[in-house]
Structures are given as C-alpha cells and as structure tokens.
Scaffold this motif. Structure first.
Motif, PDB file in Angstrom:
ATOM      1  N   SER A  14      25.664  72.962 -72.520  1.00 37.05           N
ATOM      2  CA  SER A  14      26.377  71.719 -72.288  1.00 37.05           C
ATOM      3  C   SER A  14      25.712  70.539 -72.991  1.00 37.05           C
ATOM      4  N   GLU A  15      24.457  70.694 -73.389  1.00 33.14           N
ATOM      5  CA  GLU A  15      23.734  69.632 -74.078  1.00 33.14           C
ATOM      6  C   GLU A  15      23.743  69.899 -75.575  1.00 33.14           C
ATOM      7  N   GLN A  16      23.641  68.831 -76.372  1.00 34.34           N
ATOM      8  CA  GLN A  16      23.532  69.006 -77.816  1.00 34.34           C
ATOM      9  C   GLN A  16      22.173  69.588 -78.132  1.00 34.34           C
ATOM     10  N   ASN A  17      22.128  70.438 -79.133  1.00 30.74           N
ATOM     11  CA  ASN A  17      20.860  71.007 -79.569  1.00 30.74           C
ATOM     12  C   ASN A  17      20.340  70.215 -80.754  1.00 30.74           C
ATOM     13  N   TYR A  18      19.070  69.898 -80.728  1.00 27.65           N
ATOM     14  CA  TYR A  18      18.444  69.141 -81.795  1.00 27.65           C
ATOM     15  C   TYR A  18      17.344  69.977 -82.419  1.00 27.65           C
ATOM     16  N   CYS A  19      17.234  69.882 -83.701  1.00 28.24           N
ATOM     17  CA  CYS A  19      16.190  70.586 -84.416  1.00 28.24           C
ATOM     18  C   CYS A  19      15.712  69.669 -85.529  1.00 28.24           C
ATOM     19  N   PHE A  20      14.443  69.291 -85.493  1.00 22.56           N
ATOM     20  CA  PHE A  20      13.913  68.372 -86.491  1.00 22.56           C
ATOM     21  C   PHE A  20      14.071  68.962 -87.882  1.00 22.56           C
ATOM     22  N   GLN A  21      14.582  68.156 -88.805  1.00 17.93           N
ATOM     23  CA  GLN A  21      14.749  68.566 -90.184  1.00 17.93           C
ATOM     24  C   GLN A  21      14.007  67.562 -91.055  1.00 17.93           C
ATOM     25  N   MET A  22      13.214  68.033 -91.983  1.00 17.54           N
ATOM     26  CA  MET A  22      12.493  67.118 -92.872  1.00 17.54           C
ATOM     27  C   MET A  22      13.260  66.997 -94.183  1.00 17.54           C
ATOM     28  N   PRO A  23      13.973  65.884 -94.346  1.00 18.46           N
ATOM     29  CA  PRO A  23      14.637  65.662 -95.628  1.00 18.46           C
ATOM     30  C   PRO A  23      13.601  65.529 -96.745  1.00 18.46           C
ATOM     31  N   LEU A  24      14.085  65.496 -97.951  1.00 20.03           N
ATOM     32  CA  LEU A  24      13.215  65.451 -99.108  1.00 20.03           C
ATOM     33  C   LEU A  24      12.284  64.242 -99.079  1.00 20.03           C
ATOM     34  N   HIS A  25      12.788  63.092 -98.621  1.00 12.70           N
ATOM     35  CA  HIS A  25      11.992  61.861 -98.618  1.00 12.70           C
ATOM     36  C   HIS A  25      11.778  61.364 -97.191  1.00 12.70           C
ATOM     37  N   TYR A  26      10.551  60.974 -96.891  1.00 13.35           N
ATOM     38  CA  TYR A  26      10.210  60.379 -95.603  1.00 13.35           C
ATOM     39  C   TYR A  26      10.635  58.918 -95.648  1.00 13.35           C
ATOM     40  N   PRO A  27      11.235  58.381 -94.581  1.00 11.80           N
ATOM     41  CA  PRO A  27      11.673  56.980 -94.629  1.00 11.80           C
ATOM     42  C   PRO A  27      10.496  56.026 -94.838  1.00 11.80           C
ATOM     43  N   ARG A  28      10.695  55.038 -95.670  1.00 15.43           N
ATOM     44  CA  ARG A  28       9.624  54.079 -95.978  1.00 15.43           C
ATOM     45  C   ARG A  28       9.941  52.689 -95.451  1.00 15.43           C
ATOM     46  N   TYR A  29      10.478  52.644 -94.260  1.00 13.88           N
ATOM     47  CA  TYR A  29      10.785  51.359 -93.647  1.00 13.88           C
ATOM     48  C   TYR A  29       9.553  50.813 -92.943  1.00 13.88           C
ATOM     49  N   LYS A  30       9.502  49.502 -92.833  1.00 16.40           N
ATOM     50  CA  LYS A  30       8.434  48.830 -92.089  1.00 16.40           C
ATOM     51  C   LYS A  30       8.968  48.466 -90.707  1.00 16.40           C
ATOM     52  N   LYS A  31       8.074  48.080 -89.822  1.00 16.14           N
ATOM     53  CA  LYS A  31       8.458  47.716 -88.458  1.00 16.14           C
ATOM     54  C   LYS A  31       9.560  46.655 -88.470  1.00 16.14           C
ATOM     55  N   LYS A  32       9.420  45.671 -89.326  1.00 18.50           N
ATOM     56  CA  LYS A  32      10.430  44.601 -89.405  1.00 18.50           C
ATOM     57  C   LYS A  32      11.796  45.169 -89.787  1.00 18.50           C
ATOM     58  N   ASP A  33      11.814  46.177 -90.667  1.00 17.15           N
ATOM     59  CA  ASP A  33      13.076  46.797 -91.076  1.00 17.15           C
ATOM     60  C   ASP A  33      13.772  47.444 -89.881  1.00 17.15           C
ATOM     61  N   TYR A  34      13.000  48.165 -89.056  1.00 15.63           N
ATOM     62  CA  TYR A  34      13.587  48.806 -87.873  1.00 15.63           C
ATOM     63  C   TYR A  34      14.070  47.763 -86.870  1.00 15.63           C
ATOM     64  N   GLU A  35      13.347  46.666 -86.748  1.00 11.80           N
ATOM     65  CA  GLU A  35      13.716  45.619 -85.783  1.00 11.80           C
ATOM     66  C   GLU A  35      15.018  44.926 -86.146  1.00 11.80           C
ATOM     67  N   THR A  36      15.390  44.941 -87.415  1.00 15.39           N
ATOM     68  CA  THR A  36      16.618  44.272 -87.845  1.00 15.39           C
ATOM     69  C   THR A  36      17.697  45.245 -88.328  1.00 15.39           C
TER      70      THR A  36
END
Length: 75
Positions: A14-36
C-alpha cells in the motif's frame, strides 16, 4: 527513513517503494539554492534520485539539504 528495509522497500504494497538511485551527476546546489528552490523543482530533484517526495515545502527543503549538503554546508 523509519520502516525501510536496506533495499529501500517498506514491504507494504500500500506504500510507495523507494530505492535510492545515483544519477550521473550529484546536485551542486548550495544551501541558499535549496532555501529558494520552488517546490516543483525540489519534487523533480528528489524523484530523480529515487527519494520520497512527502510533506510540505519546508519538509522537502530540509530533506533535500540533509540528503545533498555536507554538514559543513548546513551552517
């Protein structure tokens, strides 16, 4: 996440299944980017990595920062 098995599955159909996937590139956002970052972009980012997209906008921002920023970047 509580209740997840090592393979990322909760075991409940009944719950969605999640499985971590590592895309080719790791996100390069900064804290400020996530905040906005708009909610739709956070949703896309989390889905791209196979991470759960749950909660309100603040929950998603906190989760993304915890998942993708080093502890030294959170200060």
């Amino acid at each position: 996440m509580p209740g997840l098995r090592p393979n990322g599955n909760s075991g409940s159909k009944s719950e969605q299944n999640y499985c971590f996937q590592m895309p080719l590139h790791y996100p390069r956002y900064k804290k400020k980017d996530y905040e906005t970052m708009p909610e739709w972009k956070l949703d896309c980012l989390l889905k791209e990595y196979g991470l759960p997209v749950m909660g309100d906008l603040n929950d998603k921002r906190k989760f993304a920062m915890g998942a993708f920023l080093w502890p030294s970047q959170l200060e």
